[in-house]
Design a protein around this motif. Structure first.
Motif, PDB file in Angstrom:
ATOM      1  N   ALA A   9      72.062  25.377  34.830  1.00 48.16           N
ATOM      2  CA  ALA A   9      73.218  26.134  34.344  1.00 48.16           C
ATOM      3  C   ALA A   9      73.664  27.239  35.285  1.00 48.16           C
ATOM      4  CB  ALA A   9      72.907  26.724  32.964  1.00 48.16           C
ATOM      5  N   GLY A  10      72.828  27.602  36.232  1.00 49.89           N
ATOM      6  CA  GLY A  10      73.212  28.625  37.201  1.00 49.89           C
ATOM      7  C   GLY A  10      73.359  30.012  36.613  1.00 49.89           C
ATOM      8  N   GLY A  11      72.630  30.307  35.540  1.00 48.47           N
ATOM      9  CA  GLY A  11      72.648  31.637  34.941  1.00 48.47           C
ATOM     10  C   GLY A  11      73.827  31.910  34.034  1.00 48.47           C
ATOM     11  N   VAL A  12      74.660  30.906  33.783  1.00 45.58           N
ATOM     12  CA  VAL A  12      75.838  31.079  32.927  1.00 45.58           C
ATOM     13  C   VAL A  12      75.798  30.040  31.803  1.00 45.58           C
ATOM     14  CG1 VAL A  12      78.347  31.084  32.823  1.00 45.58           C
ATOM     15  CG2 VAL A  12      77.194  31.922  34.878  1.00 45.58           C
ATOM     16  N   ALA A  13      76.000  30.491  30.568  1.00 42.54           N
ATOM     17  CA  ALA A  13      76.027  29.558  29.448  1.00 42.54           C
ATOM     18  C   ALA A  13      77.212  28.606  29.601  1.00 42.54           C
ATOM     19  CB  ALA A  13      76.121  30.313  28.127  1.00 42.54           C
ATOM     20  N   PRO A  14      76.977  27.292  29.610  1.00 37.69           N
ATOM     21  CA  PRO A  14      78.068  26.329  29.780  1.00 37.69           C
ATOM     22  C   PRO A  14      78.967  26.286  28.543  1.00 37.69           C
ATOM     23  CG  PRO A  14      75.896  25.350  30.202  1.00 37.69           C
ATOM     24  CD  PRO A  14      75.675  26.648  29.503  1.00 37.69           C
ATOM     25  N   SER A  15      80.140  25.697  28.695  1.00 39.10           N
ATOM     26  CA  SER A  15      81.044  25.552  27.564  1.00 39.10           C
ATOM     27  C   SER A  15      81.767  24.218  27.638  1.00 39.10           C
ATOM     28  CB  SER A  15      82.064  26.695  27.523  1.00 39.10           C
ATOM     29  OG  SER A  15      82.867  26.683  28.684  1.00 39.10           O
ATOM     30  N   ILE A  16      82.211  23.735  26.466  1.00 40.09           N
ATOM     31  CA  ILE A  16      82.994  22.513  26.363  1.00 40.09           C
ATOM     32  C   ILE A  16      83.714  22.546  25.020  1.00 40.09           C
ATOM     33  CG2 ILE A  16      81.156  21.112  25.308  1.00 40.09           C
ATOM     34  CD1 ILE A  16      82.151  18.741  27.072  1.00 40.09           C
ATOM     35  N   PHE A  17      84.887  21.939  24.945  1.00 46.41           N
ATOM     36  CA  PHE A  17      85.704  21.934  23.732  1.00 46.41           C
ATOM     37  C   PHE A  17      86.020  23.354  23.236  1.00 46.41           C
ATOM     38  CE2 PHE A  17      82.955  18.019  23.243  1.00 46.41           C
ATOM     39  CZ  PHE A  17      83.920  17.125  23.682  1.00 46.41           C
ATOM     40  N   GLY A  18      86.078  24.299  24.173  1.00 44.16           N
ATOM     41  CA  GLY A  18      86.362  25.677  23.797  1.00 44.16           C
ATOM     42  C   GLY A  18      85.189  26.388  23.156  1.00 44.16           C
TER      43      GLY A  18
END
Length: 207
Positions: A137-146
């Motif tokens: 994830a590279g230290g960032v929470a992923p997102s999808i569908f907003g």
């Protein structure tokens, strides 16, 4: 770039080892199944994902595309809290995992997990899960569908090692969920009580 490549190779090896022990559920049905949820209740991007994944209403199509059954039907009959993640009373169903889809990027047409409900002698497609290991994830929470994926959280025994910390998002594209399409558990989904493959996770609090 080299570190990212090493992480990707590490994750691929880890998930390959995990998937070797997974086999197709003997209760899977070869027939097509009718979706539960009304498409009109879903946003356009969710409707598009639902259409793209409709072929997996046949679990053997999922297996052909690289999904491995984890066999267990995961149930949270009393709910649970895992750090900041809430699991209201309900079930998650039977997970089919595709290691080849795991990485830093999320694709609406390639969920890492497909979720099925055991209904009689069939597995009926209920939802999908998008999943990113913390290392990818590279230290960032992923997102999808907003939606931002929940986590990070430990892996869920028995379907993955506790050490596999990750972010995830459950999306109930076919099985209506009384608590909402993005809630981790679904009170309307049922695991067969007392069945050998049902894993009931009791009320517990992890910190």
């Amino acid at each position: 770039m080299r570190q990212r490549s090493r992480n990707k190779r590490y994750l691929s090896c880890l998930l390959l080892v995990l998937s070797i022990s997974l086999v197709v559920s003997p209760r899977a049905s070869q027939g097509q199944t009718k979706p539960f949820a009304s498409p009109s209740l879903l946003s356009p991007d969710l409707q598009a994902a639902r259409l793209a994944l409709a072929k997996y209403s046949d679990p053997f199509a999922a297996v052909k595309d690289g999904y491995f059954s984890t066999l267990a039907c995961i149930d949270f009959p009393m709910g649970m809290t895992d750090g900041s993640v809430e699991y209201p009373p309900g079930a998650m169903g039977v997970h089919l995992l595709n290691p080849a889809n795991i990485g830093p990027k999320l694709d609406p047409a390639k969920p890492q997990v497909l979720i099925y409900e055991p209904v009689g002698d069939k597995l009926v497609l209920a939802g999908a899960e998008w999943f990113v290991p913390v290392q990818a994830a590279g230290g960032v929470a992923p997102s999808i569908f907003g939606q931002t994926l929940a986590g990070p959280m430990d892996g869920h025994e028995p379907i993955m090692p506790t050490s596999l910390r990750h972010y995830d998002l459950h999306v109930w594209l076919w099985k209506d969920n009384p608590r909402g399409v993005f809630t981790s558990t679904n009170a309307a989904l049922k695991c067969t009580p007392g069945a050998a493959y049902t894993v009931a996770i009791g009320a517990a609090h992890h910190h």
